[in-house]
Design a protein around this motif. Sequence first.
Motif, PDB file in Angstrom:
ATOM      1  N   PHE A 130       0.461  -0.995   0.223  1.00 22.82           N
ATOM      2  CA  PHE A 130       0.023   0.030   0.165  1.00 22.82           C
ATOM      3  C   PHE A 130       1.031   1.623   0.144  1.00 22.82           C
ATOM      4  CE2 PHE A 130      -1.649   3.351   3.061  1.00 22.82           C
ATOM      5  CZ  PHE A 130      -2.677   3.826   1.860  1.00 22.82           C
ATOM      6  N   CYS A 131       2.008   1.573   1.333  1.00 27.52           N
ATOM      7  CA  CYS A 131       2.783   2.589   1.288  1.00 27.52           C
ATOM      8  C   CYS A 131       3.226   2.827  -0.379  1.00 27.52           C
ATOM      9  CB  CYS A 131       4.443   2.311   2.203  1.00 27.52           C
ATOM     10  SG  CYS A 131       3.256   2.757   3.168  1.00 27.52           S
ATOM     11  N   CYS A 135       2.438   6.177  -2.563  1.00 30.58           N
ATOM     12  CA  CYS A 135       3.019   7.120  -2.841  1.00 30.58           C
ATOM     13  C   CYS A 135       3.667   7.463  -4.294  1.00 30.58           C
ATOM     14  CB  CYS A 135       4.792   6.813  -2.060  1.00 30.58           C
ATOM     15  SG  CYS A 135       5.091   6.538  -0.464  1.00 30.58           S
ATOM     16  N   TRP A 136       3.508   6.458  -5.306  1.00 25.79           N
ATOM     17  CA  TRP A 136       3.844   6.654  -6.316  1.00 25.79           C
ATOM     18  C   TRP A 136       2.385   7.033  -7.153  1.00 25.79           C
ATOM     19  CZ3 TRP A 136       7.013   7.269 -10.096  1.00 25.79           C
ATOM     20  CH2 TRP A 136       6.925   7.065 -11.778  1.00 25.79           C
ATOM     21  N   PHE A 139       2.338  10.577  -6.499  1.00 26.67           N
ATOM     22  CA  PHE A 139       3.349  11.161  -7.655  1.00 26.67           C
ATOM     23  C   PHE A 139       3.021  11.377  -8.806  1.00 26.67           C
ATOM     24  CE2 PHE A 139       7.475  11.133 -10.523  1.00 26.67           C
ATOM     25  CZ  PHE A 139       6.883  12.015 -10.109  1.00 26.67           C
ATOM     26  N   LEU A 140       2.428  10.642  -9.174  1.00 26.09           N
ATOM     27  CA  LEU A 140       1.572  11.140 -10.822  1.00 26.09           C
ATOM     28  C   LEU A 140       0.070  12.129 -10.680  1.00 26.09           C
ATOM     29  CD1 LEU A 140       1.707   7.534 -12.778  1.00 26.09           C
ATOM     30  CD2 LEU A 140       3.463   9.375 -12.860  1.00 26.09           C
ATOM     31  N   ILE A 141      -0.601  12.028  -9.297  1.00 26.41           N
ATOM     32  CA  ILE A 141      -1.456  12.849  -9.302  1.00 26.41           C
ATOM     33  C   ILE A 141      -1.232  13.895  -9.745  1.00 26.41           C
ATOM     34  CG2 ILE A 141      -3.380  13.290  -7.761  1.00 26.41           C
ATOM     35  CD1 ILE A 141      -3.789   9.912  -6.828  1.00 26.41           C
ATOM     36  N   LEU A 142      -0.030  14.298  -8.459  1.00 30.12           N
ATOM     37  CA  LEU A 142       0.294  15.499  -7.982  1.00 30.12           C
ATOM     38  C   LEU A 142       0.865  16.488  -9.960  1.00 30.12           C
ATOM     39  CD1 LEU A 142       1.259  15.343  -4.245  1.00 30.12           C
ATOM     40  CD2 LEU A 142      -0.582  16.881  -4.708  1.00 30.12           C
ATOM     41  N   ARG A 143       1.561  15.549 -10.288  1.00 29.41           N
ATOM     42  CA  ARG A 143       2.590  15.651 -11.638  1.00 29.41           C
ATOM     43  C   ARG A 143       1.664  15.946 -12.523  1.00 29.41           C
ATOM     44  NH1 ARG A 143       7.243  12.145 -14.432  1.00 29.41           N
ATOM     45  NH2 ARG A 143       4.733  11.154 -15.294  1.00 29.41           N
TER      46      ARG A 143
END
Length: 268
Positions: A130-131, A135-136, A139-143
């Motif tokens: 899950f971690c 995290c991955w 990261f993609l959602i924010l980018r």
Amino acid sequence: LGYAVALGMCALFGTILPPIFNGEFGGVVSSTSGQVILFGLLVCIAGIAMSGKAGFNKERELSDEQKNASVPEFHFGLGLIVALFAGVMSACMAFGFAAGKPIAELATASGLPPIWQNLSVLIVILFGGFCMNFCWCGFLILRRKNLGVYWGQPANSATNDGSVDDTASTNWPINYLWCAIAGIVWYMQFFFYGMGTTQMGAYEFSSWTLHMASIIVFSTLWGIALREWQGTSKATHGWIAAGLLTLIVSTLIVGYGNYLAPAAAAAH
């Protein structure tokens, strides 16, 4: 082909890593039951290779239009590396069950029936997964600035023809439902796998081979039922049948190896 390579590596390393980690691999190799189980593992890998051959033939028999659609993303070398890496790392799930034995022992010491002991290990194993995913994906959602998709806003990423695909924005409640169902179904495989390993005695590591073989068998049967192989040649159908038969035989061999283990112990 990549699927077959990944599952082949997953079956191989997921089966041999636990006894190596526990220092028991020498005993497995020297015993008749262990040798039978390892032979069953080799038969399983052969069956996965046959299934991969069927998949390779299917791709080769696609129309030119279908081939042209996938050519821009084709990179055999990179795909092979990723498939090998994915298979080896996926095998760590089996390694996690073996390394989590102390947690399982604490659970049974606290009064939990032995058949449920691996559920406590799953909490730790799946939290790690899950971690990594959280995290991955975060990261993609924010980018890509797509956080709004989670409450129905259109995605910022465009399709190949330049238009924006807003399917996710109109179907987001259904997407949540399907994701929830997929998560529950995916978890249940390890729920029952964790139960099954507790019933396989000293050679419980062989349960991973049965797990991998069953994934291929039933996923292929679903593919046949959904007519995913429609339009392919008789030779490809032959490879499918050969792969399925070989995988089923491998499960019988592994099962026989486990049957020999308690019989040998009783004889001594």
